[in-house]
Motif scaffolding. Sequence first.
Motif, PDB file in Angstrom:
ATOM      1  N   LEU A  95      36.709  85.231  22.618  1.00 17.33           N
ATOM      2  CA  LEU A  95      35.880  84.042  22.452  1.00 17.33           C
ATOM      3  C   LEU A  95      36.575  83.036  21.551  1.00 17.33           C
ATOM      4  CD1 LEU A  95      32.486  85.834  21.688  1.00 17.33           C
ATOM      5  CD2 LEU A  95      33.254  84.945  23.889  1.00 17.33           C
ATOM      6  N   LEU A  96      36.358  81.764  21.810  1.00 15.63           N
ATOM      7  CA  LEU A  96      36.833  80.702  20.936  1.00 15.63           C
ATOM      8  C   LEU A  96      35.660  80.252  20.074  1.00 15.63           C
ATOM      9  CD1 LEU A  96      38.946  78.666  23.496  1.00 15.63           C
ATOM     10  CD2 LEU A  96      39.777  80.273  21.765  1.00 15.63           C
ATOM     11  N   VAL A  97      35.857  80.294  18.752  1.00 14.24           N
ATOM     12  CA  VAL A  97      34.803  79.936  17.803  1.00 14.24           C
ATOM     13  C   VAL A  97      35.374  79.034  16.718  1.00 14.24           C
ATOM     14  CG1 VAL A  97      33.458  82.039  18.198  1.00 14.24           C
ATOM     15  CG2 VAL A  97      35.213  82.023  16.432  1.00 14.24           C
ATOM     16  N   GLU A  98      34.488  78.357  15.996  1.00 11.11           N
ATOM     17  CA  GLU A  98      34.924  77.458  14.929  1.00 11.11           C
ATOM     18  C   GLU A  98      35.296  78.187  13.647  1.00 11.11           C
ATOM     19  OE1 GLU A  98      32.187  74.305  14.173  1.00 11.11           O
ATOM     20  OE2 GLU A  98      32.146  73.660  16.255  1.00 11.11           O
ATOM     21  N   HIS A  99      34.658  79.321  13.379  1.00  9.82           N
ATOM     22  CA  HIS A  99      34.860  80.034  12.119  1.00  9.82           C
ATOM     23  C   HIS A  99      35.563  81.366  12.354  1.00  9.82           C
ATOM     24  CE1 HIS A  99      32.252  77.121  10.201  1.00  9.82           C
ATOM     25  NE2 HIS A  99      31.384  77.314  11.179  1.00  9.82           N
ATOM     26  N   SER A 117      37.818  83.167  32.043  1.00 12.79           N
ATOM     27  CA  SER A 117      36.451  82.784  32.334  1.00 12.79           C
ATOM     28  C   SER A 117      36.069  81.585  31.488  1.00 12.79           C
ATOM     29  CB  SER A 117      35.527  83.969  32.038  1.00 12.79           C
ATOM     30  OG  SER A 117      34.222  83.698  32.444  1.00 12.79           O
ATOM     31  N   LYS A 118      34.995  80.955  31.855  1.00 14.49           N
ATOM     32  CA  LYS A 118      34.450  79.839  31.086  1.00 14.49           C
ATOM     33  C   LYS A 118      32.967  80.088  30.919  1.00 14.49           C
ATOM     34  CE  LYS A 118      37.595  76.165  32.388  1.00 14.49           C
ATOM     35  NZ  LYS A 118      37.696  74.804  32.869  1.00 14.49           N
ATOM     36  N   GLY A 119      32.415  79.515  29.903  1.00 14.87           N
ATOM     37  CA  GLY A 119      30.990  79.631  29.668  1.00 14.87           C
ATOM     38  C   GLY A 119      30.717  79.704  28.185  1.00 14.87           C
ATOM     39  N   LEU A 120      29.484  79.477  27.847  1.00 15.75           N
ATOM     40  CA  LEU A 120      29.074  79.551  26.448  1.00 15.75           C
ATOM     41  C   LEU A 120      28.200  80.774  26.245  1.00 15.75           C
ATOM     42  CD1 LEU A 120      28.228  75.825  25.686  1.00 15.75           C
ATOM     43  CD2 LEU A 120      30.282  77.088  25.057  1.00 15.75           C
ATOM     44  N   ARG A 167      43.772  79.204  16.669  1.00 15.77           N
ATOM     45  CA  ARG A 167      44.173  78.547  17.908  1.00 15.77           C
ATOM     46  C   ARG A 167      43.754  77.094  17.789  1.00 15.77           C
ATOM     47  NH1 ARG A 167      43.663  81.599  23.294  1.00 15.77           N
ATOM     48  NH2 ARG A 167      45.202  82.749  22.138  1.00 15.77           N
ATOM     49  N   GLY A 168      44.679  76.244  17.347  1.00 15.78           N
ATOM     50  CA  GLY A 168      44.347  74.845  17.100  1.00 15.78           C
ATOM     51  C   GLY A 168      43.335  74.755  15.979  1.00 15.78           C
ATOM     52  N   ASN A 169      42.242  74.038  16.220  1.00 17.29           N
ATOM     53  CA  ASN A 169      41.197  73.935  15.197  1.00 17.29           C
ATOM     54  C   ASN A 169      40.103  74.979  15.394  1.00 17.29           C
ATOM     55  OD1 ASN A 169      40.065  72.864  17.489  1.00 17.29           O
ATOM     56  ND2 ASN A 169      39.237  71.040  16.500  1.00 17.29           N
ATOM     57  N   GLN A 170      40.363  75.985  16.244  1.00 18.18           N
ATOM     58  CA  GLN A 170      39.422  77.067  16.491  1.00 18.18           C
ATOM     59  C   GLN A 170      40.075  78.406  16.178  1.00 18.18           C
ATOM     60  OE1 GLN A 170      38.544  76.183  20.677  1.00 18.18           O
ATOM     61  NE2 GLN A 170      36.467  75.666  20.024  1.00 18.18           N
ATOM     62  N   HIS A 171      39.332  79.474  16.428  1.00 21.59           N
ATOM     63  CA  HIS A 171      39.836  80.831  16.254  1.00 21.59           C
ATOM     64  C   HIS A 171      39.535  81.608  17.536  1.00 21.59           C
ATOM     65  CE1 HIS A 171      40.490  80.195  11.967  1.00 21.59           C
ATOM     66  NE2 HIS A 171      39.404  79.446  12.063  1.00 21.59           N
ATOM     67  N   CYS A 172      40.504  82.386  17.986  1.00 21.93           N
ATOM     68  CA  CYS A 172      40.311  83.243  19.159  1.00 21.93           C
ATOM     69  C   CYS A 172      39.963  84.632  18.633  1.00 21.93           C
ATOM     70  CB  CYS A 172      41.570  83.277  20.005  1.00 21.93           C
ATOM     71  SG  CYS A 172      41.328  84.160  21.568  1.00 21.93           S
ATOM     72  N   VAL A 173      38.730  85.053  18.894  1.00 21.25           N
ATOM     73  CA  VAL A 173      38.218  86.318  18.397  1.00 21.25           C
ATOM     74  C   VAL A 173      38.214  87.326  19.543  1.00 21.25           C
ATOM     75  CG1 VAL A 173      36.231  87.476  17.367  1.00 21.25           C
ATOM     76  CG2 VAL A 173      36.782  85.136  16.707  1.00 21.25           C
ATOM     77  N   ALA A 180      29.784  80.202  21.074  1.00 17.69           N
ATOM     78  CA  ALA A 180      31.176  80.578  21.313  1.00 17.69           C
ATOM     79  C   ALA A 180      31.513  80.303  22.770  1.00 17.69           C
ATOM     80  CB  ALA A 180      31.386  82.054  20.986  1.00 17.69           C
ATOM     81  N   GLU A 181      32.756  79.929  23.004  1.00 18.84           N
ATOM     82  CA  GLU A 181      33.239  79.664  24.359  1.00 18.84           C
ATOM     83  C   GLU A 181      34.029  80.878  24.835  1.00 18.84           C
ATOM     84  OE1 GLU A 181      36.339  76.655  26.613  1.00 18.84           O
ATOM     85  OE2 GLU A 181      35.599  76.140  24.622  1.00 18.84           O
TER      86      GLU A 181
END
Length: 88
Positions: A41-45, A13-16, A72-78, A29-30
């Motif tokens: 979710l993909l988040v910065e922290h 899915s996609k969305g914020l 995950r790259g410069n993000q985190h998969c929560v 979060a994405e």
Amino acid sequence: MIQDRRSEERIRSKGLVMLTAGDHHQLPAEVYDISRSGISLLVEHPFSPGTRVHVDTGHLAAEGVVARCDPRGNQHCVGIQFDPPAVA
């Protein structure tokens, strides 16, 4: 090979959404994927497993607990496991 331990189908899915952690900080979060029992979710922290969170889409909201957090790259998969629905 990584074994998928979810018993339900994941839907990409996609969305914020807004993620509120136990310390009441709201973070954007994405959405990465979702199932009936949880969401990724993909988040910065990073978040520690066991952290209580609130996920708000603007239309729907859910409570849960962080089950995992992977870089995950410069993000985190929560990975968040939703609380089971309350029985009325």
